[in-house]
Design a protein around this motif. Structure first.
Motif, PDB file in Angstrom:
ATOM      1  N   UNK A 204       0.850  -1.190   0.000  1.00  0.00           N
ATOM      2  CA  UNK A 204       0.000   0.000   0.000  1.00  0.00           C
ATOM      3  C   UNK A 204       0.886   1.240   0.000  1.00  0.00           C
ATOM      4  N   UNK A 205       0.270   2.392  -0.266  1.00  0.00           N
ATOM      5  CA  UNK A 205       1.017   3.638  -0.181  1.00  0.00           C
ATOM      6  C   UNK A 205       1.161   4.031   1.288  1.00  0.00           C
ATOM      7  N   UNK A 206       2.125   4.896   1.583  1.00  0.00           N
ATOM      8  CA  UNK A 206       2.421   5.175   2.986  1.00  0.00           C
ATOM      9  C   UNK A 206       1.270   5.865   3.710  1.00  0.00           C
ATOM     10  N   UNK A 207       0.461   6.664   3.002  1.00  0.00           N
ATOM     11  CA  UNK A 207      -0.625   7.362   3.694  1.00  0.00           C
ATOM     12  C   UNK A 207      -1.689   6.385   4.188  1.00  0.00           C
ATOM     13  N   UNK A 208      -1.711   5.167   3.644  1.00  0.00           N
ATOM     14  CA  UNK A 208      -2.640   4.161   4.157  1.00  0.00           C
ATOM     15  C   UNK A 208      -2.379   3.891   5.631  1.00  0.00           C
ATOM     16  N   UNK A 209      -1.108   3.858   6.023  1.00  0.00           N
ATOM     17  CA  UNK A 209      -0.760   3.607   7.419  1.00  0.00           C
ATOM     18  C   UNK A 209      -0.800   4.888   8.241  1.00  0.00           C
ATOM     19  N   UNK A 395      -7.574   3.379  -0.168  1.00  0.00           N
ATOM     20  CA  UNK A 395      -6.470   4.234  -0.591  1.00  0.00           C
ATOM     21  C   UNK A 395      -5.801   3.626  -1.798  1.00  0.00           C
ATOM     22  N   UNK A 396      -5.033   4.440  -2.532  1.00  0.00           N
ATOM     23  CA  UNK A 396      -4.252   3.969  -3.680  1.00  0.00           C
ATOM     24  C   UNK A 396      -2.939   4.746  -3.697  1.00  0.00           C
ATOM     25  N   UNK A 397      -2.085   4.386  -4.631  1.00  0.00           N
ATOM     26  CA  UNK A 397      -0.884   5.200  -4.821  1.00  0.00           C
ATOM     27  C   UNK A 397      -1.059   6.140  -6.015  1.00  0.00           C
ATOM     28  N   UNK A 398      -2.301   6.286  -6.478  1.00  0.00           N
ATOM     29  CA  UNK A 398      -2.565   7.152  -7.620  1.00  0.00           C
ATOM     30  C   UNK A 398      -2.634   8.616  -7.242  1.00  0.00           C
ATOM     31  N   UNK A 399      -2.969   9.433  -8.208  1.00  0.00           N
ATOM     32  CA  UNK A 399      -3.034  10.875  -8.022  1.00  0.00           C
ATOM     33  C   UNK A 399      -3.928  11.231  -6.834  1.00  0.00           C
ATOM     34  N   UNK A 400      -3.379  12.017  -5.918  1.00  0.00           N
ATOM     35  CA  UNK A 400      -4.058  12.462  -4.697  1.00  0.00           C
ATOM     36  C   UNK A 400      -4.348  11.328  -3.719  1.00  0.00           C
ATOM     37  N   UNK A 401      -3.913  10.115  -4.028  1.00  0.00           N
ATOM     38  CA  UNK A 401      -3.963   9.042  -3.051  1.00  0.00           C
ATOM     39  C   UNK A 401      -5.232   8.223  -3.006  1.00  0.00           C
ATOM     40  N   UNK A 402      -6.179   8.511  -3.892  1.00  0.00           N
ATOM     41  CA  UNK A 402      -7.435   7.770  -3.828  1.00  0.00           C
ATOM     42  C   UNK A 402      -7.834   7.318  -5.240  1.00  0.00           C
ATOM     43  N   UNK A 403      -9.096   7.442  -5.635  1.00  0.00           N
ATOM     44  CA  UNK A 403      -9.540   6.832  -6.878  1.00  0.00           C
ATOM     45  C   UNK A 403      -9.779   7.780  -8.019  1.00  0.00           C
ATOM     46  N   UNK A 404      -9.288   9.000  -7.913  1.00  0.00           N
ATOM     47  CA  UNK A 404      -9.611  10.020  -8.908  1.00  0.00           C
ATOM     48  C   UNK A 404      -9.225   9.618 -10.326  1.00  0.00           C
ATOM     49  N   UNK A 405      -8.105   8.924 -10.475  1.00  0.00           N
ATOM     50  CA  UNK A 405      -7.630   8.540 -11.811  1.00  0.00           C
ATOM     51  C   UNK A 405      -8.619   7.598 -12.488  1.00  0.00           C
ATOM     52  N   UNK A 406      -9.252   6.722 -11.720  1.00  0.00           N
ATOM     53  CA  UNK A 406     -10.043   5.636 -12.286  1.00  0.00           C
ATOM     54  C   UNK A 406     -11.535   5.897 -12.260  1.00  0.00           C
ATOM     55  N   UNK A 407     -11.944   7.056 -11.771  1.00  0.00           N
ATOM     56  CA  UNK A 407     -13.339   7.465 -11.917  1.00  0.00           C
ATOM     57  C   UNK A 407     -13.380   8.986 -11.993  1.00  0.00           C
ATOM     58  N   UNK A 408     -13.633   9.484 -13.181  1.00  0.00           N
ATOM     59  CA  UNK A 408     -13.748  10.920 -13.417  1.00  0.00           C
ATOM     60  C   UNK A 408     -14.589  11.118 -14.665  1.00  0.00           C
ATOM     61  N   UNK A 409     -14.698  12.331 -15.112  1.00  0.00           N
ATOM     62  CA  UNK A 409     -15.610  12.618 -16.224  1.00  0.00           C
ATOM     63  C   UNK A 409     -15.195  11.938 -17.526  1.00  0.00           C
TER      64      UNK A 409
END
Length: 733
Positions: A204-209, A395-409
């Motif tokens: 996981x990315x570090x912000x998960x912990x 959480x993810x290691x993507x942009x801003x740490x969550x799911x924004x990359x995989x669900x947007x307009x």
């Protein structure tokens, strides 16, 4: 040895881009990865020939493409074409700087071809050999890199995980206990599925912990256990940033090869045309003749010796930085401080051309510095007793740490199709499983179409708008093929030829990798494989049950369920969905469904109650197709609407347990919410056979507020059935 450990993890992944027709530009992604990343990493492992404690994750699409004879033969053709282009360039009388770089490429492509042929064109053999020699450890990924937080059903998540493990085991001869979750995306509850499938750790990315509850005592200096016992290894961004950061990372040094400048765009079309796409499209050849130089469009030629010098410098700097980082946390014990550094493998070689040599030199330096490297698997063997258990949010290691990359307009339209495919698969497997060998094969092909559609790569590409047309077309093609085959299944027109044609379009996975039962809901699995003839069942609706007991009501429900089960009754319990608890579980003759509301994001409590009751009704009507209910027993006001509707539509007797009422809890209450709850509570007296109330309630108080009739009684002792034998009639529907 210095205190602490370092763990390097490399994740190799590409979408499945194998096409029968030649000259597909996307297939070049595989050639580039083989030439620039996979073989150069193998060169370093072969050069060092010792336990490196690198963990290499290879996704099933990469595994399958590396093993595909069509891809293998086309890669050899690609290498021969590259050598032909290099020979042409050398015959053109280029400058000394260009000629030197061309000779470097000439030797490199000969070495690539020799290595590829040495491993019989299948690099899986190379990775497997080095893993069995103990030089590296290996794990895999889910079937097609599906983004698990956006999967709608537990069955889809399990299918992605199990299928990926099955594919990897077929090629590599063992089933790993670690897995790379796509995009390092963790969501509560997936750890239970992972653990049930034999997985003991992931990344996981570090912000998960850092954002976990409670905050881990060791911070990101040690993995933690999820609630279901899966170890979560966090990325250390201080150390990882030395490599991947566009601001401070090594790959941006001026002496390294420039990724964005390719020979194809420096030559006239008439000269380069025969090496380009037949339809007149230019593409990168892979011969990049320039170095980064600096923040300028005027790029100097690549000087290999300068790049090699910087590799040495940066490997030393990395080892020194890591040494300082470990020494700063040298006081940590039980377990010692761990730096986990997970990367996309393609960063090394493809994006950063010199990356694989850097990794090899880092391995040399770490040995010289006395820094111990370790795999996650070995770390857990040593320190499994030292880890803390915490709750980690999505959480993810993507942009801003969550799911924004995989669900947007740009890509959200895909989700409704994927969710529909998941739900259809659950239904189709329950309806058609084991009807015949042909229908089982059709179900496996439907799963194949689904997993190819659910790849996170399509949403990622649409977000970045790189090869967006290809991503959208691929997604739509898999959904079209799914619908076409499903229609044939419903109409009884499935044939072996149809299935052969569907498989030939995308020959990904073997049928043995695909487990139809992974798409059975837990209850359907019980019904189709384990259930003997059941007597008519008691249906209980309750806002509280095991895992979510707030007070006396929840305890009373548990005791009531156990008492009726001990009498030999079959009991179905429906209760609200709760994170990290299974949606369905069975304990003897007690079936528990944790039901998701139809609209989970509503704020007003009455809207939440309404959507929860709608979900109860929908599920019970589905269950009633295969389960005979004889009585409905609801607890508390929040389940009254569903209980009343079901009692009427299924013509079943209704029993109510109300340990307290809104008016007795809050005799001075007023306002819209108070009135709404009061109306719902009042409705149960005329609908239920009996209303059982708490002993402490005064009948006079009840009569003051409610239209109480003769059917009100205090709760019976648990050993006495609350239903009365005359009312225990079977559901005749």
């Amino acid at each position: 040895m210095k205190p602490g450990y370092f763990s390097l993890v490399l994740h190799a992944h590409l979408p499945y881009v194998r096409h029968e027709e030649k000259h597909r530009l996307e297939e070049r992604w595989v050639y580039e990865a083989i030439s620039e990343t996979y073989i150069p990493i193998l060169w370093q492992v072969d050069r060092l020939k010792r336990p490196l404690h690198w963990t290499v994750s290879i996704s099933p699409p990469v595994v399958e493409m590396l093993a595909d004879p069509l891809i293998q033969d086309r890669y050899v053709e690609h290498i021969d074409e590259m050598l032909e282009l290099i020979a042409l360039e050398l015959s053109e009388g280029r400058t000394d700087e260009e000629t030197s770089t061309l000779h470097f490429y000439e030797q490199r492509y000969h070495d690539l071809k020799n290595t590829f042929l040495h491993w019989n064109k299948n690099l899986n053999e190379a990775f497997r050999t080095y893993r069995e020699a103990g030089y590296i450890d290996m794990v895999t990924c889910t079937a097609t890199h599906g983004f698990n937080p956006h999967l709608f059903t537990e069955q889809a998540a399990r299918a992605e995980i199990r299928t990926g493990l099955n594919c990897f085991e077929r090629h590599y001869g063992f089933r790993p206990t670690g897995i790379w979750l796509p995009e390092c995306a963790y969501t509560p509850g997936v750890d239970r599925i992972l653990y049930e499938e034999g997985i003991r750790y992931t990344f996981v990315d570090e912000h998960a912990l850092l954002d976990a509850d409670p905050t881990p005592e060791k911070g990101i200096g040690a993995p933690v256990y999820s609630p279901h016992g899966v170890a979560l290894f966090p990325r250390d961004q201080i150390i990882s940033g030395k490599i991947w950061s566009s601001m401070i990372g090594y790959p941006g040094h001026p002496d390294y090869r420039e990724f964005y400048r390719d020979l194809a765009y420096d030559r006239d079309w008439d000269y380069i045309q025969s090496f380009m796409h037949p339809e007149g499209i230019r593409f990168d050849t892979g011969l990049k003749m320039h170095r980064i130089t600096g923040d300028t469009d005027q790029k100097d030629f690549y000087v290999r010796e300068w790049a090699e010098h910087q590799i040495e410098n940066h490997a030393t700097d990395f080892a020194q930085t890591l040494e300082g980082h470990l020494e700063a946390h040298g006081g940590q014990t039980f377990p010692p401080f761990l730096v986990t550094a997970p990367f996309d493998a393609e960063l090394f070689g493809h994006w950063w051309f010199e990356g694989p040599e850097f990794l090899g030199k880092v391995a040399d330096r770490l040995e010289e510095f006395g820094i111990e490297t370790i795999t996650p698997a070995i770390f857990l063997e040593r320190h499994f007793k030292d880890l803390q258990t915490v709750h980690v949010s999505m959480n993810t290691w993507g942009r801003k740490g969550y799911g924004e990359v995989w669900i947007n307009e740009r890509n959200e339209w895909m989700l409704r199709h994927l969710h529909m495919m998941e739900m259809q698969l659950v239904k189709d497997v329950a309806d058609y499983r084991d009807q015949s060998d042909l229908t089982n094969r059709a179900l496996k092909q439907l799963i194949r179409h689904y997993v190819l559609a659910v790849s996170s790569d399509w949403a990622f590409i649409l977000d970045g708008q790189t090869t967006a047309q290809y991503a959208a077309e691929r997604f739509r093609e898999h959904t079209r093929l799914f619908a076409e085959l499903e229609t044939a299944l419903y109409q009884g027109t499935v044939s072996n030829k149809l299935l052969d044609d569907h498989y030939a379009a995308y020959p990904f996975l073997q049928d043995e990798d695909l487990d139809v039962d992974s798409f059975l809901s837990p209850h359907d699995y019980y019904v189709t494989t384990e259930r003997d003839a059941e007597e008519s069942a008691i249906l209980m609706l309750t806002p509280e049950y095991h895992g979510h007991i707030v007070g006396g009501l929840g305890q009373r429900v548990v005791e009531e369920v156990e008492a009726r089960a001990n009498e030999g009754e079959t009991v179905y319990v429906l209760t609200p969905y709760h994170d990290e608890l299974p949606e369905y579980e069975r304990h003897g003759n007690v079936h528990v469904y944790r039901v998701r509301p139809t609209s989970p994001f509503l704020e007003h409590v009455m809207n939440q109650v309404a959507t929860q009751n709608i979900a109860y009704v929908k599920l019970v009507h589905e269950l009633s197709k295969r389960v005979s209910f004889k009585v409905i027993h609801h607890f508390d006001w929040m389940t009254i609407p569903a209980a009343r509707e079901l009692a009427q539509s299924l013509t079943l007797p209704l029993y109510s347990t109300m340990l307290s009422f809104e008016a007795t809890r809050n005799p001075h209450g007023h306002g819209g919410l108070f009135d709404a709850i009061h109306r719902i509570e009042n409705s149960v007296f005329s609908s239920a056979e009996y209303v059982y109330v708490g002993e402490e309630l005064s009948m006079n108080d009840l009569k003051q507020w409610y239209k109480v009739s003769e059917n009100v009684n205090t709760c019976l002792p648990l050993e006495s059935s609350p239903y009365g034998q005359e009312s225990m009639k079977k559901n005749v529907k």
